[in-house]
Design a protein around this motif. Sequence first.
Motif, short mmCIF file in Angstrom:
data_model
loop_
_atom_site.label_atom_id
_atom_site.label_comp_id
_atom_site.label_asym_id
_atom_site.label_seq_id
_atom_site.Cartn_x
_atom_site.Cartn_y
_atom_site.Cartn_z
N HIS A 186 0.84 -1.20 0.00
CA HIS A 186 0.00 0.00 0.00
C HIS A 186 0.87 1.25 0.00
O HIS A 186 0.65 2.19 -0.78
CB HIS A 186 -0.90 -0.04 1.24
CG HIS A 186 -1.61 1.25 1.54
ND1 HIS A 186 -1.04 2.23 2.31
CD2 HIS A 186 -2.84 1.70 1.17
CE1 HIS A 186 -1.88 3.25 2.43
NE2 HIS A 186 -2.98 2.96 1.74
N ASP A 187 1.88 1.28 0.83
CA ASP A 187 2.77 2.44 0.89
C ASP A 187 3.52 2.62 -0.43
O ASP A 187 3.71 3.76 -0.90
CB ASP A 187 3.78 2.28 2.03
CG ASP A 187 3.12 2.35 3.41
OD1 ASP A 187 1.89 2.53 3.46
OD2 ASP A 187 3.84 2.21 4.41
N ALA A 188 3.94 1.52 -1.03
CA ALA A 188 4.63 1.60 -2.32
C ALA A 188 3.69 2.15 -3.39
O ALA A 188 4.10 2.95 -4.24
CB ALA A 188 5.15 0.22 -2.73
N GLY A 189 2.44 1.70 -3.38
CA GLY A 189 1.48 2.17 -4.37
C GLY A 189 1.24 3.66 -4.29
O GLY A 189 0.96 4.32 -5.30
N HIS A 190 1.35 4.23 -3.09
CA HIS A 190 1.20 5.67 -2.91
C HIS A 190 2.52 6.41 -3.08
O HIS A 190 2.57 7.63 -2.87
CB HIS A 190 0.64 5.96 -1.51
CG HIS A 190 -0.83 5.73 -1.39
ND1 HIS A 190 -1.77 6.41 -2.14
CD2 HIS A 190 -1.55 4.88 -0.60
CE1 HIS A 190 -2.98 6.01 -1.81
NE2 HIS A 190 -2.87 5.07 -0.88
N ARG A 191 3.58 5.69 -3.43
CA ARG A 191 4.92 6.26 -3.60
C ARG A 191 5.41 6.95 -2.32
O ARG A 191 6.02 8.01 -2.35
CB ARG A 191 4.96 7.23 -4.79
CG ARG A 191 4.57 6.57 -6.10
CD ARG A 191 4.92 7.41 -7.29
NE ARG A 191 4.30 6.88 -8.48
CZ ARG A 191 4.40 7.41 -9.69
NH1 ARG A 191 5.12 8.51 -9.86
NH2 ARG A 191 3.81 6.87 -10.73
N GLN A 192 5.10 6.32 -1.20
CA GLN A 192 5.63 6.81 0.06
C GLN A 192 7.09 6.40 0.24
O GLN A 192 7.83 7.06 0.97
CB GLN A 192 4.80 6.25 1.22
CG GLN A 192 3.36 6.72 1.26
CD GLN A 192 2.60 6.13 2.42
OE1 GLN A 192 3.18 5.66 3.40
NE2 GLN A 192 1.26 6.13 2.34
#
Length: 350
Positions: free
Chosen positions: A76-82
Amino acid sequence: MTHLAARADYEEVTRLVKDAGLMDRQLAYYVYKITFNLLLLGAAWTLFAWLGDSWWQLATAVLLAFCFAQTDLLGHDAGHRQIFRTRKASDVIGYVHGNLLTGVSFGWWVGHHTRHHNYPNHLSLDPDITRRQVIFASKDRAKRTSRAGRFVVRHQAWMFYVLIMMEGLRLHLSGYVAARKGALRRYKAADLTLLSLHLVAYFAAVFWVLPPGKAVAFLVIHQALFGFYMGLLFAPNHKGLPVRDGAKEELDWITRQVVTSRNLLPSRVTHFFYGGLNYQIEHHLFPSMPRRNLHRAQPLIKDYCLSHGLPYAEVRLLRSYVDVAGYLGEVSAEVRDLEGRDAVAAQVAR
Protein backbone atom coordinates in the motif's frame (compact mmCIF):
# COMPACT_ATOMS: atom_id res chain seq x y z
CA MET A 1 -20.64 22.52 5.22
CA THR A 2 -19.36 23.54 1.79
CA HIS A 3 -19.61 27.23 2.70
CA LEU A 4 -17.49 26.75 5.81
CA ALA A 5 -15.05 24.49 4.03
CA ALA A 6 -14.46 27.13 1.38
CA ARG A 7 -12.25 28.84 3.96
CA ALA A 8 -9.87 25.88 3.80
CA ASP A 9 -7.18 26.02 1.13
CA TYR A 10 -5.38 22.82 0.11
CA GLU A 11 -2.37 24.73 -1.20
CA GLU A 12 -2.06 26.50 2.14
CA VAL A 13 -2.11 23.32 4.23
CA THR A 14 0.27 21.70 1.75
CA ARG A 15 2.79 24.48 2.32
CA LEU A 16 2.51 23.99 6.08
CA VAL A 17 3.14 20.27 5.73
CA LYS A 18 6.08 20.67 3.36
CA ASP A 19 7.67 23.42 5.45
CA ALA A 20 7.56 21.03 8.42
CA GLY A 21 9.47 18.44 6.36
CA LEU A 22 6.60 15.95 6.57
CA MET A 23 6.73 14.99 2.88
CA ASP A 24 10.43 14.07 3.05
CA ARG A 25 11.34 10.49 2.17
CA GLN A 26 12.03 8.07 5.03
CA LEU A 27 14.23 5.50 3.28
CA ALA A 28 16.05 4.32 6.41
CA TYR A 29 12.70 3.69 8.12
CA TYR A 30 11.40 1.69 5.16
CA VAL A 31 14.61 -0.33 4.88
CA TYR A 32 14.05 -1.33 8.50
CA LYS A 33 10.31 -2.02 8.00
CA ILE A 34 10.79 -4.09 4.85
CA THR A 35 13.71 -6.04 6.31
CA PHE A 36 11.92 -6.77 9.58
CA ASN A 37 8.73 -7.77 7.76
CA LEU A 38 10.57 -10.10 5.38
CA LEU A 39 12.34 -11.73 8.32
CA LEU A 40 9.03 -12.17 10.15
CA LEU A 41 7.35 -13.61 7.06
CA GLY A 42 10.31 -15.93 6.45
CA ALA A 43 10.26 -17.04 10.09
CA ALA A 44 6.54 -17.83 9.85
CA TRP A 45 7.03 -20.03 6.78
CA THR A 46 10.08 -21.67 8.41
CA LEU A 47 7.95 -22.47 11.45
CA PHE A 48 5.33 -23.93 9.11
CA ALA A 49 7.92 -26.24 7.51
CA TRP A 50 9.41 -27.21 10.90
CA LEU A 51 6.08 -28.07 12.55
CA GLY A 52 5.06 -30.36 9.70
CA ASP A 53 2.00 -32.56 10.20
CA SER A 54 0.59 -30.92 13.33
CA TRP A 55 -2.59 -29.20 14.44
CA TRP A 56 -0.32 -26.50 15.83
CA GLN A 57 -0.22 -25.31 12.22
CA LEU A 58 -3.49 -23.53 12.92
CA ALA A 59 -1.50 -21.17 15.15
CA THR A 60 0.92 -20.70 12.27
CA ALA A 61 -2.07 -19.80 10.10
CA VAL A 62 -2.92 -17.01 12.54
CA LEU A 63 0.66 -15.71 12.44
CA LEU A 64 0.75 -15.83 8.64
CA ALA A 65 -2.54 -13.94 8.42
CA PHE A 66 -0.91 -11.13 10.37
CA CYS A 67 2.24 -11.31 8.21
CA PHE A 68 0.27 -11.20 4.96
CA ALA A 69 -1.66 -8.10 6.04
CA GLN A 70 1.50 -6.34 7.20
CA THR A 71 3.17 -7.21 3.89
CA ASP A 72 0.24 -5.75 1.96
CA LEU A 73 0.45 -2.58 4.04
CA LEU A 74 3.97 -2.10 2.68
CA GLY A 75 2.58 -2.68 -0.80
CA HIS A 76 0.00 0.00 0.00
CA ASP A 77 2.77 2.44 0.89
CA ALA A 78 4.63 1.60 -2.32
CA GLY A 79 1.48 2.17 -4.37
CA HIS A 80 1.20 5.67 -2.91
CA ARG A 81 4.92 6.26 -3.60
CA GLN A 82 5.63 6.81 0.06
CA ILE A 83 8.84 4.79 -0.22
CA PHE A 84 10.21 5.91 -3.59
CA ARG A 85 9.19 8.81 -5.81
CA THR A 86 9.66 6.96 -9.09
CA ARG A 87 7.01 4.65 -10.52
CA LYS A 88 9.46 1.91 -11.50
CA ALA A 89 10.98 1.50 -8.03
CA SER A 90 7.55 1.70 -6.41
CA ASP A 91 6.21 -0.94 -8.78
CA VAL A 92 9.04 -3.33 -7.92
CA ILE A 93 8.27 -3.06 -4.20
CA GLY A 94 4.54 -3.29 -4.86
CA TYR A 95 4.60 -6.34 -7.13
CA VAL A 96 6.97 -8.21 -4.82
CA HIS A 97 4.93 -7.53 -1.69
CA GLY A 98 1.54 -7.88 -3.36
CA ASN A 99 1.62 -10.42 -6.18
CA LEU A 100 4.59 -12.53 -5.16
CA LEU A 101 4.44 -12.63 -1.36
CA THR A 102 0.70 -12.42 -0.67
CA GLY A 103 -1.08 -13.18 -3.95
CA VAL A 104 -2.82 -9.80 -4.24
CA SER A 105 -2.60 -8.06 -7.62
CA PHE A 106 -0.71 -4.80 -7.22
CA GLY A 107 -1.76 -3.68 -10.71
CA TRP A 108 -5.44 -4.09 -9.88
CA TRP A 109 -5.06 -2.54 -6.44
CA VAL A 110 -3.40 0.68 -7.65
CA GLY A 111 -6.24 1.50 -10.02
CA HIS A 112 -8.89 0.45 -7.53
CA HIS A 113 -7.39 2.40 -4.65
CA THR A 114 -6.74 5.51 -6.73
CA ARG A 115 -10.44 5.72 -7.60
CA HIS A 116 -11.28 5.30 -3.93
CA HIS A 117 -8.99 8.20 -2.98
CA ASN A 118 -10.51 10.40 -5.67
CA TYR A 119 -14.12 9.69 -4.68
CA PRO A 120 -14.24 8.45 -1.07
CA ASN A 121 -17.71 7.35 0.04
CA HIS A 122 -19.29 8.12 -3.34
CA LEU A 123 -22.05 5.56 -3.80
CA SER A 124 -21.40 4.97 -7.50
CA LEU A 125 -17.75 6.02 -7.96
CA ASP A 126 -15.93 4.66 -4.91
CA PRO A 127 -15.05 0.98 -5.61
CA ASP A 128 -14.73 0.31 -1.89
CA ILE A 129 -18.47 1.10 -1.72
CA THR A 130 -19.68 -0.54 -4.92
CA ARG A 131 -17.97 -3.90 -4.40
CA ARG A 132 -19.43 -4.52 -0.94
CA GLN A 133 -22.35 -6.87 -0.33
CA VAL A 134 -23.74 -4.44 2.25
CA ILE A 135 -25.28 -1.12 1.21
CA PHE A 136 -24.61 2.34 2.59
CA ALA A 137 -27.83 4.09 1.56
CA SER A 138 -31.37 2.72 1.56
CA LYS A 139 -31.91 3.76 -2.07
CA ASP A 140 -29.32 1.15 -3.07
CA ARG A 141 -31.58 -1.68 -1.88
CA ALA A 142 -32.54 -2.30 -5.51
CA LYS A 143 -29.01 -3.58 -6.08
CA ARG A 144 -29.58 -6.48 -3.67
CA THR A 145 -32.71 -8.23 -4.91
CA SER A 146 -31.71 -11.88 -4.45
CA ARG A 147 -32.78 -13.75 -1.32
CA ALA A 148 -29.19 -13.83 -0.04
CA GLY A 149 -28.71 -10.16 -0.87
CA ARG A 150 -31.87 -9.14 0.98
CA PHE A 151 -30.82 -11.22 3.99
CA VAL A 152 -27.44 -9.49 4.10
CA VAL A 153 -29.02 -6.04 3.90
CA ARG A 154 -31.53 -6.83 6.65
CA HIS A 155 -28.75 -8.01 8.98
CA GLN A 156 -25.79 -6.05 7.68
CA ALA A 157 -24.91 -4.48 11.04
CA TRP A 158 -23.32 -7.81 11.99
CA MET A 159 -23.11 -9.53 8.59
CA PHE A 160 -20.51 -6.96 7.50
CA TYR A 161 -18.03 -8.45 9.99
CA VAL A 162 -18.82 -11.96 8.76
CA LEU A 163 -18.46 -11.07 5.09
CA ILE A 164 -15.04 -9.48 5.46
CA MET A 165 -13.69 -12.95 6.23
CA MET A 166 -14.13 -13.54 2.49
CA GLU A 167 -12.00 -10.50 1.68
CA GLY A 168 -8.81 -12.55 1.34
CA LEU A 169 -10.39 -14.76 -1.33
CA ARG A 170 -11.74 -11.75 -3.18
CA LEU A 171 -8.34 -10.07 -3.11
CA HIS A 172 -6.68 -13.16 -4.56
CA LEU A 173 -9.20 -13.30 -7.41
CA SER A 174 -9.19 -9.56 -8.12
CA GLY A 175 -6.20 -9.60 -10.47
CA TYR A 176 -7.67 -12.32 -12.69
CA VAL A 177 -11.07 -10.59 -12.76
CA ALA A 178 -9.43 -7.26 -13.62
CA ALA A 179 -7.41 -8.88 -16.41
CA ARG A 180 -10.55 -10.41 -17.90
CA LYS A 181 -12.21 -6.98 -17.87
CA GLY A 182 -9.15 -5.38 -19.48
CA ALA A 183 -8.38 -3.33 -16.37
CA LEU A 184 -4.73 -4.47 -16.08
CA ARG A 185 -3.10 -2.14 -18.58
CA ARG A 186 0.48 -2.10 -17.30
CA TYR A 187 2.62 -5.22 -16.82
CA LYS A 188 -0.37 -7.50 -17.34
CA ALA A 189 1.74 -10.59 -18.13
CA ALA A 190 4.08 -10.00 -15.18
CA ASP A 191 1.16 -9.26 -12.88
CA LEU A 192 -0.64 -12.51 -13.66
CA THR A 193 2.58 -14.54 -13.74
CA LEU A 194 3.66 -13.42 -10.27
CA LEU A 195 0.12 -13.83 -8.96
CA SER A 196 -0.11 -17.39 -10.30
CA LEU A 197 3.38 -18.23 -9.04
CA HIS A 198 2.39 -17.25 -5.53
CA LEU A 199 -0.84 -19.24 -5.57
CA VAL A 200 0.80 -22.36 -7.02
CA ALA A 201 3.65 -22.21 -4.49
CA TYR A 202 1.22 -21.49 -1.65
CA PHE A 203 -1.07 -24.45 -2.34
CA ALA A 204 1.86 -26.75 -3.12
CA ALA A 205 3.53 -25.93 0.19
CA VAL A 206 0.35 -26.38 2.24
CA PHE A 207 -0.65 -29.71 0.68
CA TRP A 208 2.95 -31.01 0.61
CA VAL A 209 3.43 -30.47 4.35
CA LEU A 210 -0.09 -31.22 5.60
CA PRO A 211 -2.55 -34.04 4.95
CA PRO A 212 -5.78 -32.94 3.20
CA GLY A 213 -7.90 -32.42 6.34
CA LYS A 214 -5.34 -30.28 8.14
CA ALA A 215 -4.45 -28.50 4.90
CA VAL A 216 -8.05 -27.42 4.38
CA ALA A 217 -8.34 -26.31 8.02
CA PHE A 218 -5.11 -24.31 7.63
CA LEU A 219 -6.36 -22.65 4.44
CA VAL A 220 -9.70 -21.71 5.98
CA ILE A 221 -8.16 -20.22 9.13
CA HIS A 222 -5.38 -18.42 7.28
CA GLN A 223 -7.53 -16.90 4.55
CA ALA A 224 -10.47 -16.05 6.82
CA LEU A 225 -8.24 -14.24 9.32
CA PHE A 226 -6.24 -12.56 6.57
CA GLY A 227 -9.48 -11.23 5.08
CA PHE A 228 -10.85 -10.32 8.51
CA TYR A 229 -7.70 -8.39 9.41
CA MET A 230 -7.70 -6.56 6.07
CA GLY A 231 -11.37 -5.72 6.53
CA LEU A 232 -10.76 -4.45 10.05
CA LEU A 233 -7.89 -2.29 8.81
CA PHE A 234 -10.07 -0.42 6.34
CA ALA A 235 -13.54 -0.51 7.93
CA PRO A 236 -13.11 2.37 10.44
CA ASN A 237 -11.65 4.72 7.85
CA HIS A 238 -14.84 5.79 6.04
CA LYS A 239 -17.77 3.51 6.84
CA GLY A 240 -20.58 5.30 8.66
CA LEU A 241 -19.50 8.76 7.50
CA PRO A 242 -21.37 10.95 4.96
CA VAL A 243 -22.03 9.41 1.54
CA ARG A 244 -23.05 11.12 -1.68
CA ASP A 245 -24.04 10.25 -5.22
CA GLY A 246 -24.60 11.81 -8.63
CA ALA A 247 -22.48 12.42 -11.70
CA LYS A 248 -21.33 15.86 -10.54
CA GLU A 249 -18.90 16.06 -7.63
CA GLU A 250 -20.18 18.81 -5.35
CA LEU A 251 -17.39 18.81 -2.76
CA ASP A 252 -13.99 20.37 -3.28
CA TRP A 253 -10.91 18.18 -2.76
CA ILE A 254 -10.02 19.02 0.83
CA THR A 255 -13.64 18.86 2.02
CA ARG A 256 -14.21 15.57 0.20
CA GLN A 257 -11.26 13.94 1.95
CA VAL A 258 -11.86 15.27 5.47
CA VAL A 259 -15.61 14.82 5.91
CA THR A 260 -15.50 11.21 4.67
CA SER A 261 -12.53 10.09 6.78
CA ARG A 262 -12.23 9.02 10.40
CA ASN A 263 -9.09 8.80 12.55
CA LEU A 264 -8.48 6.38 15.39
CA LEU A 265 -7.17 7.90 18.58
CA PRO A 266 -3.44 7.14 18.81
CA SER A 267 -2.38 4.19 20.93
CA ARG A 268 0.28 1.49 20.83
CA VAL A 269 -2.30 -0.96 19.48
CA THR A 270 -3.38 1.20 16.55
CA HIS A 271 0.21 2.19 15.81
CA PHE A 272 1.32 -1.46 15.71
CA PHE A 273 -1.59 -3.04 13.84
CA TYR A 274 -2.87 -0.34 11.49
CA GLY A 275 0.24 0.72 9.59
CA GLY A 276 -0.62 4.41 9.45
CA LEU A 277 -4.21 3.88 8.33
CA ASN A 278 -5.30 4.99 11.80
CA TYR A 279 -4.34 8.51 10.61
CA GLN A 280 -6.86 8.33 7.76
CA ILE A 281 -7.55 12.05 7.45
CA GLU A 282 -3.86 12.88 7.09
CA HIS A 283 -3.37 9.94 4.74
CA HIS A 284 -6.22 10.99 2.46
CA LEU A 285 -5.05 14.58 2.33
CA PHE A 286 -1.44 13.52 1.64
CA PRO A 287 -1.37 9.94 0.29
CA SER A 288 2.34 10.08 -0.55
CA MET A 289 3.34 11.15 2.97
CA PRO A 290 5.49 8.37 4.51
CA ARG A 291 3.52 6.63 7.23
CA ARG A 292 6.22 7.46 9.79
CA ASN A 293 5.38 11.17 9.41
CA LEU A 294 1.62 10.84 9.79
CA HIS A 295 1.63 11.08 13.59
CA ARG A 296 3.70 14.26 13.37
CA ALA A 297 1.31 15.72 10.78
CA GLN A 298 -1.79 14.87 12.82
CA PRO A 299 -1.81 17.79 15.31
CA LEU A 300 -0.94 20.28 12.56
CA ILE A 301 -3.72 19.09 10.25
CA LYS A 302 -6.25 18.73 13.05
CA ASP A 303 -5.64 22.31 14.12
CA TYR A 304 -5.89 23.52 10.52
CA CYS A 305 -9.17 21.68 9.88
CA LEU A 306 -10.87 22.86 13.05
CA SER A 307 -9.70 26.46 12.63
CA HIS A 308 -11.00 26.53 9.05
CA GLY A 309 -14.48 25.17 9.61
CA LEU A 310 -13.87 21.54 8.74
CA PRO A 311 -14.95 18.68 11.03
CA TYR A 312 -12.32 16.28 12.33
CA ALA A 313 -13.62 12.81 13.20
CA GLU A 314 -11.46 10.99 15.74
CA VAL A 315 -12.66 8.11 17.94
CA ARG A 316 -11.34 5.21 19.97
CA LEU A 317 -10.65 1.94 18.17
CA LEU A 318 -13.60 -0.12 19.44
CA ARG A 319 -15.94 2.85 19.16
CA SER A 320 -15.19 3.07 15.44
CA TYR A 321 -16.48 -0.46 14.85
CA VAL A 322 -19.58 0.24 16.96
CA ASP A 323 -20.22 3.34 14.85
CA VAL A 324 -19.85 1.36 11.62
CA ALA A 325 -22.28 -1.31 12.82
CA GLY A 326 -24.70 1.34 14.05
CA TYR A 327 -24.72 3.13 10.72
CA LEU A 328 -25.27 -0.09 8.76
CA GLY A 329 -28.07 -0.98 11.17
CA GLU A 330 -29.74 2.39 10.52
CA VAL A 331 -29.65 1.74 6.77
CA SER A 332 -31.19 -1.69 7.38
CA ALA A 333 -33.98 -0.09 9.41
CA GLU A 334 -34.65 2.40 6.60
CA VAL A 335 -34.82 -0.46 4.10
CA ARG A 336 -37.29 -2.40 6.29
CA ASP A 337 -39.45 0.72 6.59
CA LEU A 338 -39.44 1.23 2.81
CA GLU A 339 -40.26 -2.44 2.22
CA GLY A 340 -43.15 -2.14 4.65
CA ARG A 341 -44.49 0.88 2.81
CA ASP A 342 -44.14 -0.95 -0.51
CA ALA A 343 -46.08 -3.92 0.89
CA VAL A 344 -48.90 -1.66 2.11
CA ALA A 345 -49.02 0.15 -1.24
CA ALA A 346 -49.18 -3.18 -3.06
CA GLN A 347 -52.12 -4.31 -0.91
CA VAL A 348 -53.98 -1.04 -1.49
CA ALA A 349 -53.39 -1.37 -5.24
CA ARG A 350 -55.10 -4.75 -5.22
